[in-house]
Design an enzyme around this catalytic site. Structure first.
Site, PDB file in Angstrom:
ATOM      1  N   GLU A   1     -34.188  78.724  62.370  1.00 22.32           N
ATOM      2  CA  GLU A   1     -33.846  80.039  61.520  1.00 22.32           C
ATOM      3  C   GLU A   1     -35.016  81.042  61.507  1.00 22.32           C
ATOM      4  O   GLU A   1     -34.989  82.129  61.379  1.00 22.32           O
ATOM      5  CB  GLU A   1     -33.977  79.606  59.958  1.00 22.32           C
ATOM      6  CG  GLU A   1     -33.155  80.910  59.168  1.00 22.32           C
ATOM      7  CD  GLU A   1     -31.940  81.276  59.218  1.00 22.32           C
ATOM      8  OE1 GLU A   1     -31.600  82.348  58.830  1.00 22.32           O
ATOM      9  OE2 GLU A   1     -30.956  80.381  60.032  1.00 22.32           O
TER      10      GLU A   1
ATOM     11  N   HIS B   1     -28.812  88.659  64.422  1.00 24.82           N
ATOM     12  CA  HIS B   1     -29.400  87.220  63.754  1.00 24.82           C
ATOM     13  C   HIS B   1     -28.992  86.028  64.554  1.00 24.82           C
ATOM     14  O   HIS B   1     -29.783  85.134  65.024  1.00 24.82           O
ATOM     15  CB  HIS B   1     -28.808  86.981  62.446  1.00 24.82           C
ATOM     16  CG  HIS B   1     -29.314  85.941  61.624  1.00 24.82           C
ATOM     17  ND1 HIS B   1     -30.215  85.903  60.735  1.00 24.82           N
ATOM     18  CD2 HIS B   1     -28.744  84.731  61.847  1.00 24.82           C
ATOM     19  CE1 HIS B   1     -30.210  84.520  60.422  1.00 24.82           C
ATOM     20  NE2 HIS B   1     -29.309  83.939  60.705  1.00 24.82           N
ATOM     21  N   GLU B   2     -27.675  86.033  65.070  1.00 24.40           N
ATOM     22  CA  GLU B   2     -27.315  85.015  65.973  1.00 24.40           C
ATOM     23  C   GLU B   2     -27.824  85.149  67.229  1.00 24.40           C
ATOM     24  O   GLU B   2     -27.909  83.989  67.825  1.00 24.40           O
ATOM     25  CB  GLU B   2     -25.581  85.046  65.736  1.00 24.40           C
ATOM     26  CG  GLU B   2     -25.101  84.825  64.464  1.00 24.40           C
ATOM     27  CD  GLU B   2     -25.560  83.503  63.676  1.00 24.40           C
ATOM     28  OE1 GLU B   2     -25.851  82.785  64.328  1.00 24.40           O
ATOM     29  OE2 GLU B   2     -25.163  83.692  62.611  1.00 24.40           O
TER      30      GLU B   2
ATOM     31  N   HIS C   1     -30.779  83.080  67.252  1.00 23.05           N
ATOM     32  CA  HIS C   1     -30.404  81.411  67.380  1.00 23.05           C
ATOM     33  C   HIS C   1     -30.259  81.184  68.863  1.00 23.05           C
ATOM     34  O   HIS C   1     -30.624  80.196  69.425  1.00 23.05           O
ATOM     35  CB  HIS C   1     -29.364  81.045  66.487  1.00 23.05           C
ATOM     36  CG  HIS C   1     -29.546  81.060  65.012  1.00 23.05           C
ATOM     37  ND1 HIS C   1     -30.524  80.030  64.507  1.00 23.05           N
ATOM     38  CD2 HIS C   1     -29.189  81.515  63.928  1.00 23.05           C
ATOM     39  CE1 HIS C   1     -30.531  79.882  63.226  1.00 23.05           C
ATOM     40  NE2 HIS C   1     -29.647  81.050  62.826  1.00 23.05           N
TER      41      HIS C   1
END
EC number: 3.4.17.19
Length: 510
Positions: free
Chosen positions: A299, A269-270, A273
């Site tokens: 997001e 997930h990170e 980003h």
């Protein structure tokens, strides 16, 4: 000659303007590093000095952005013959200037100081499972944010004003519409899943998994996905996050010996980003053209990599052998289908948002959205937050927290004073599905490429369609540029109904 003189005058004004903009952006980047350090490396005793440091930076940037000179430059440039890119820069700075210029400097300074001091208070309250220790600080932050919104526009809903800090172009009405639709359509799907007789291999990743080895695995997955270590780093934090710019985009994660999948998905997930941040145009660094397009788009990148890549069968075809190499005794007999099913289990009793499955996650967001909206609007007292939180969890998710730590203290966002942020998580998830559907149309055999570990075509598509534009387009225009369509929840709902209908053998959803 007169026309040339006017052009030169406009060019001179823009040059002065852009120098100020770059100074602002670099001060903001410095504050980001201080914030990252406070959450990751700073000794606990450093808070009093750090709060003053961050407050000073906030005050200086506020002064520059709201100065008479900046106002004059913006006014001068409004009617000039600018390029499309220059107009975009002026548009973004104008929006920030108009908001910030209405807020007194002493309020900006107080907000920065109180939010910085709030973090250790929140940490202590969470560690001691005692909301009452955080309540006075939260109440002060709510009061300050109400005051902040009132200064910007006293005639509008204060929550709407705060929401526009994180998503200025889609509108809070869009957020409410999307969240309502997700609640209406996902709750029946989750109910059907819980009534299903399907037996998934949900115990694939149960047991104790050494956290040092988990960190090695986190580095493995970042290597696999193509993280640029020359311009990034991996650390741990109580709440995983990513921060930085196109030259330095750092990721954090956290490890639980009993939740190896949670750490892995948080890392992916990170990464999403960070890869967005690293894909921003370097030649436009320190201007809005080199900045990301607000939180819905940001997001969408993390949720795309986490859910559409990291929770796919194709990903597990590629990555399961690596995980088995790291944990041979525990995962030697696991199949790709076992891993895929475990990664997509819909939980019956999960209370923690960052550990939630892909479906119930959005009910976690709805709870936070409704509570923070009512707090800011004055329809809910801070002291009543734990009870209201628990009631909503019981209503929307069928579970009730036994503690404040697992309930209303689990997120760090309110300690930052970030009210209006939470809806962008769901808005981004919806956009992720729309973007991934377009990528699948444009990239031949994308699943096969993921299974082979060839992530470059997806990287290139996202960079070309999203990253390289920075903040040149508004959110809605960027979505149309990338997908050829207006923003819609249709792709997300079609995706989850098809995926989970098949996984849980639901006749009504296949």
């Amino acid at each position: 000659m007169a026309s040339e003189a006017a052009t030169d005058e406009a060019s001179d004004a823009y040059s002065k303007f852009i120098r100020k903009v770059k100074r602002l952006e670099n001060l903001g980047q410095a504050e980001t590093v201080l914030s990252w350090d406070q959450e990751v490396m700073m000794p606990e005793g450093g808070t009093p000095a750090r709060s003053k440091q961050r407050s000073a930076l906030s005050t200086v940037t506020h002064e520059i952005l709201t100065s008479d000179e900046m106002a004059e430059l913006l006014d001068e440039l409004e009617g000039e013959d600018l390029t499309d890119e220059q107009e975009a820069v002026v548009r973004e700075v104008r929006r920030a200037h108009d908001r910030k210029s209405r807020v007194p400097e002493d309020l900006v300074e107080e907000l920065s100081e109180v939010s910085s001091e709030a973090m250790p208070v929140w940490k202590e309250a969470k560690a001691e499972d005692d909301f009452s220790k955080f309540a006075p600080t939260l109440e002060r932050l709510v009061e300050l944010r109400r005051e902040y919104a009132e200064h910007i526009d006293p005639d509008r809903d204060p929550y709407e004003v705060l929401f526009e800090k994180y998503e200025p172009y889609l509108g809070v009405d869009t957020a409410e519409e999307i969240l309502q639709r997700l609640r209406d359509e996902l709750v029946p799907l989750v109910d059907a899943i819980r009534e299903s007789d399907a037996e998934l291999a949900t115990d694939t990743f149960t047991g104790e998994f050494d956290t040092d080895t988990q960190e090695e695995l986190a580095r493995d997955v970042l290597d696999e996905l193509g993280y640029d270590w020359e311009h990034g780093r991996l650390d741990t934090a109580p709440h995983p996050f990513s921060a930085g710019n196109q030259f330095d985009a750092r990721v954090t994660t956290r490890f639980n010996p009993e939740e190896p999948l949670g750490a892995l998905m948080a890392t992916v997930h990170e990464f999403g980003h960070a890869t967005y941040t690293l894909g921003l145009p370097r030649d436009h660094y320190a201007t809005p053209l080199g900045d990301s397009r607000d939180m819905t788009v940001h997001e969408s990148q993390s949720r795309l990599w986490e859910n559409h890549v990291g929770r796919s069968r194709a990903f597990w075809e590629r990555f399961l052998p690596t995980m088995q190499d790291r944990f041979p005794e525990k995962l030697a007999d696991a199949s790709v289908e076992d891993a895929f099913e475990a990664a997509n289990e819909v939980y019956e009793d999960n209370l923690i948002r960052v550990e939630a499955d892909e479906l119930t996650y959005h009910m976690h967001i709805v709870v936070r959205f409704e509570i923070e909206r009512d707090l800011i609007r004055g329809d809910l007292d801070v002291e009543d937050v734990p009870e209201v939180w628990n009631d909503k969890y019981e209503e929307y998710l069928g579970i009730r927290p036994d503690s404040d730590a697992e309930g209303c203290l689990q997120d760090i966002h309110w300690s930052h004073g970030d009210f209006g942020y939470f809806p962008t998580y769901s808005l981004g998830s919806v956009l992720a599905a729309q973007l991934f559907a377009s990528a699948e149309d444009d990239i031949e055999n994308l699943d096969d490429k993921i299974a082979a570990g060839d992530f470059e075509p997806l990287h290139e598509w996202l960079t070309e369609s999203v990253h390289r534009h920075g903040s040149r387009y508004t959110t809605d225009d960027l979505i149309r540029e990338a997908t050829g369509e207006d923003y819609t929840a249709d792709y997300f709902l079609d995706y989850v109904k098809s995926k989970y209908g098949d996984l849980y053998e639901l006749d009504d959803y296949q």
